[in-house]
Design an enzyme around this catalytic site. Structure first.
Site, short mmCIF file in Angstrom:
data_model
loop_
_atom_site.label_atom_id
_atom_site.label_comp_id
_atom_site.label_asym_id
_atom_site.label_seq_id
_atom_site.Cartn_x
_atom_site.Cartn_y
_atom_site.Cartn_z
CB CYS A 56 0.41 0.71 3.65
SG CYS A 56 0.59 -1.15 3.86
CB SER A 100 11.71 1.52 -3.44
OG SER A 100 10.79 1.40 -2.94
CD GLU A 146 0.24 3.76 -3.86
OE1 GLU A 146 -0.63 4.35 -3.32
OE2 GLU A 146 1.01 3.07 -3.50
CB SER A 184 10.03 -3.57 -3.38
OG SER A 184 8.78 -3.14 -3.88
#
Length: 648
Positions: free
Chosen positions: A194, A222, A125, A266
């Site tokens: 987020c 992750s 990201e 995820s």
């Protein structure tokens, strides 16, 4: 044994959207490939590959014209440009929150600002965000930020724009913000963590604090799952991080009175259920079924409820909202706002968090119809009632002239203002207030009858009284004010200098001789005035407008001498002669005997007010500042010259 599943365990809306896009692409039967894993879960990626969605890490391996799925972490500008050049159809599964960051950093570079990205440099990201900048700086935390600033002290003066990796912790981001605010002088901060990540982390911490053991489910690669394990480990004596149920050794959880389960963004539901089944097979007693736990983790919606979601798509007719539930939410454009002139794109953007009102729930189709304007109206009524109780001032726009007054729209609520409370002078058309923004005080609220009454005049009166008190407290002779002409009389003009009216006498309006103030000012004009005198007890102020630094007599004597000829304006006729303005503020007298070269009965036989004539200055009385003028002297001079010529 009590087992508790975190409410936000599993897919976040961004990941769910990416998986849905991949499943839809697989169902279309055309070649489709993921450019890198679209989410951080190897098992879910394998499932999608089995459905026919390919996976590649190299753009060169992608056949020209293929459909390409951009992963939820996003890609840089160069990747998008390269895919377009190869004729590929891009299916952009970038998380809307991440897409928003791409827009922020791109705009920052266009403005010449240095972009600072707080995050892990190797994270996909972060790499994608950096790919939308020409010269990004990636920093992992406050210490790295401090070192970067110390390397070149002039960086503290640079225009900086700071964003965060969406899955960063609130602690890391807040410490960076605190450091930057203290040391940087030209800083723009965008909190891009987020909200779903924050909520997931805070819930996991609360769960860990009340559990004897926590099972964290998610991929090793992750980032957000790693954060969950770290946060839980700080609060719980046992944290077990697994990717699949096969890794779980139930014996390690024996004799634990309470077990918490959370999962990274995820992690699909089928893997969470797999872990549950493994625990059941090992005879771990669970107080409630997995279905019940899962149902609790997915909020049930009801009509009339307030819900918060994230905008995931915008069309000409509706706005799609992810509510983090099993339902798909949408807002019809007609339910977004009451203002027909406002454009949808000016109110909401993809990635925005939005609070709405549930209008209708369709469980069969899995659809929820939402309304923002209805929620706004509910909130507005609450704000209106609060304003009435606390006597606070509110703002609105006058929408129409009504019988006996006007109607003001305050966040969707109609407020009636009687004519006597509009603040307009009697007989003034109230239509001039329409479409104007006004400030008012709420005087009456009857929610049952949907009746609200307000007063513009009350606010104006209070503000004027406060300003007047300030003027009287600080007034002094010679002080200058910027005021507004409120009214005119035959003897002067009244000027509002901020809650108090003062009078400018006609003689103080101009150095020139005038018959009426309207020759110099009009009602509504903004003028500069100064205080000549004032009386606090009688509340009277005498003002001046003439520029005292420009002495008309000095201007006159600097320009003219006895014997000079001047072009003057006749300003007043008397029985004994006429007064003429030589320069503004200095008049001269043309005696009746000096008006013509023959006898006249009165000045009006030859002259009229306003007429421009040439005169000769025949005398200047410097002590009394008086000037004598003559027209006759100019008429006799040509005759005298003719006589001289004849004698020769």
């Amino acid at each position: 044994m009590r087992v508790e599943l975190a409410r936000t365990a599993g897919f976040c809306y961004g990941v769910r959207r990416a998986v849905q896009l991949a499943e839809e692409a697989a169902g279309q039967g055309r070649p489709c490939v993921m450019l890198g894993p679209i989410i951080h879960n190897r098992d879910e990626i394998s499932r999608l590959e089995a459905m026919g969605v390919g996976l590649t890490a190299s753009m060169e391996e992608i056949p020209e014209g293929s459909a390409v799925l951009i992963r939820s972490h996003g890609e840089g500008r160069a990747v998008h440009e390269a895919l377009a050049a190869r004729g590929c159809t891009v299916i952009d599964a970038t998380c809307p929150n991440v897409s928003r960051i791409h827009g922020i950093v791109s705009q920052a570079e266009e403005e010449g600002r240095q972009v600072l990205i707080i995050g892990t440099p190797t994270h996909p990201e972060v790499a994608a965000i950096a790919g939308w900048c020409a010269r990004p700086v990636v920093l992992e935390g406050a210490e790295a930020l401090s070192n970067w600033l110390d390397e070149a002290p002039e960086r503290r003066e640079m225009p900086l724009t700071m964003v965060s990796q969406t899955t960063s912790t609130r602690f890391i981001w807040d410490s960076c913000v605190e450091k930057a605010k203290k040391e940087c002088t030209n800083l723009k901060i965008f909190d891009t963590i987020c909200n779903a990540t924050c909520k997931r982390q805070s819930e996991a911490q609360a769960l860990a604090a009340r559990s004897d053991a926590v099972v964290v489910i998610g991929g090793r690669e992750s980032s957000n799952t790693k954060r969950l394990a770290e946060l839980c480990g700080a609060l719980c004596p046992m944290v077990v991080w697994i990717e699949r149920a096969a890794e779980l050794e139930p014996s390690t959880l024996c004799r634990k009175a309470s077990i918490g389960i959370t999962a990274g963004a995820s992690t699909p539901e089928w893997i969470i259920k797999e872990v549950y089944d493994k625990m059941s097979d090992e005879n771990i007693e669970i107080e409630e079924s997995f279905a019940e736990m899962l149902e609790k983790s997915i909020k049930t919606l009801h009509t009339g409820e307030k819900v918060t979601g994230v905008v995931t798509g915008i069309t000409p007719t509706e706005i799609y909202v992810d509510l983090g539930t099993k339902h798909a939410g949408y807002i019809p454009v007609s339910e977004l706002t009451d203002d027909p002139a406002v454009k949808v794109e000016d109110l909401v953007k993809v990635g925005d968090e939005i609070e709405t009102y549930v209008m209708r729930v369709n469980d069969q189709e899995g659809v929820v119809t939402l309304s923002k304007k209805r929620l706004d109206t509910v909130k507005s009524w609450e704000d209106i009632e609060q304003a009435r109780e606390e006597r606070t001032t509110v703002e609105g726009v006058v929408t129409e002239e009504n019988k006996g007054g006007v109607v003001v729209n305050i966040k969707g609520v109609r407020v009636f203002v009687p004519a006597s409370q509009t603040g307009l002078p009697r007989d003034t058309p109230m239509s001039q207030l329409v479409k104007q923004k006004v400030r008012l005080r709420i005087t009456e609220v009857n929610r049952a009858r949907k009746r609200v009454v307000g007063s513009i005049r009350a606010v104006e009166a209070e503000e004027r009284a406060a300003k007047a008190a300030e003027v009287w407290e600080n007034i002094e002779e010679g002080k200058h004010y910027t005021g507004t002409v409120k009214s005119l009389t035959s003897y002067g003009a009244f000027v509002d200098i901020g809650g108090v009216d003062g009078m400018v006498h006609i003689s103080e309006l101009s150095w020139s001789r005038i018959k009426h103030p309207s020759e110099v000012v009009s009602v509504g004009d903004t003028v500069d005035v100064y205080v000549i005198s004032f009386d606090k007890e009688k509340k009277k102020i005498s003002l001046g407008m003439k520029d005292r630094t420009q002495n008309p007599w000095e201007i006159f004597t600097g320009k003219y001498n006895v014997g000079d000829v001047a072009n003057v304006r006749i300003v007043k006729l008397m029985t004994f002669g006429a007064f003429a303005e030589i320069v503004p503020g200095v008049d001269g007298l043309i005696h009746i005997s000096q008006i013509a070269d023959h006898r006249i009965d009165k000045p009006g036989d030859v002259l009229s007010e306003g007429q421009m004539v040439d005169v000769k200055i025949i005398d200047i009385d410097y002590e009394h500042e008086k000037v004598s003028l003559s027209i006759r002297a100019l008429l006799e001079e040509p005759a005298a010259e003719d006589e001289d010529v004849n004698e020769e």
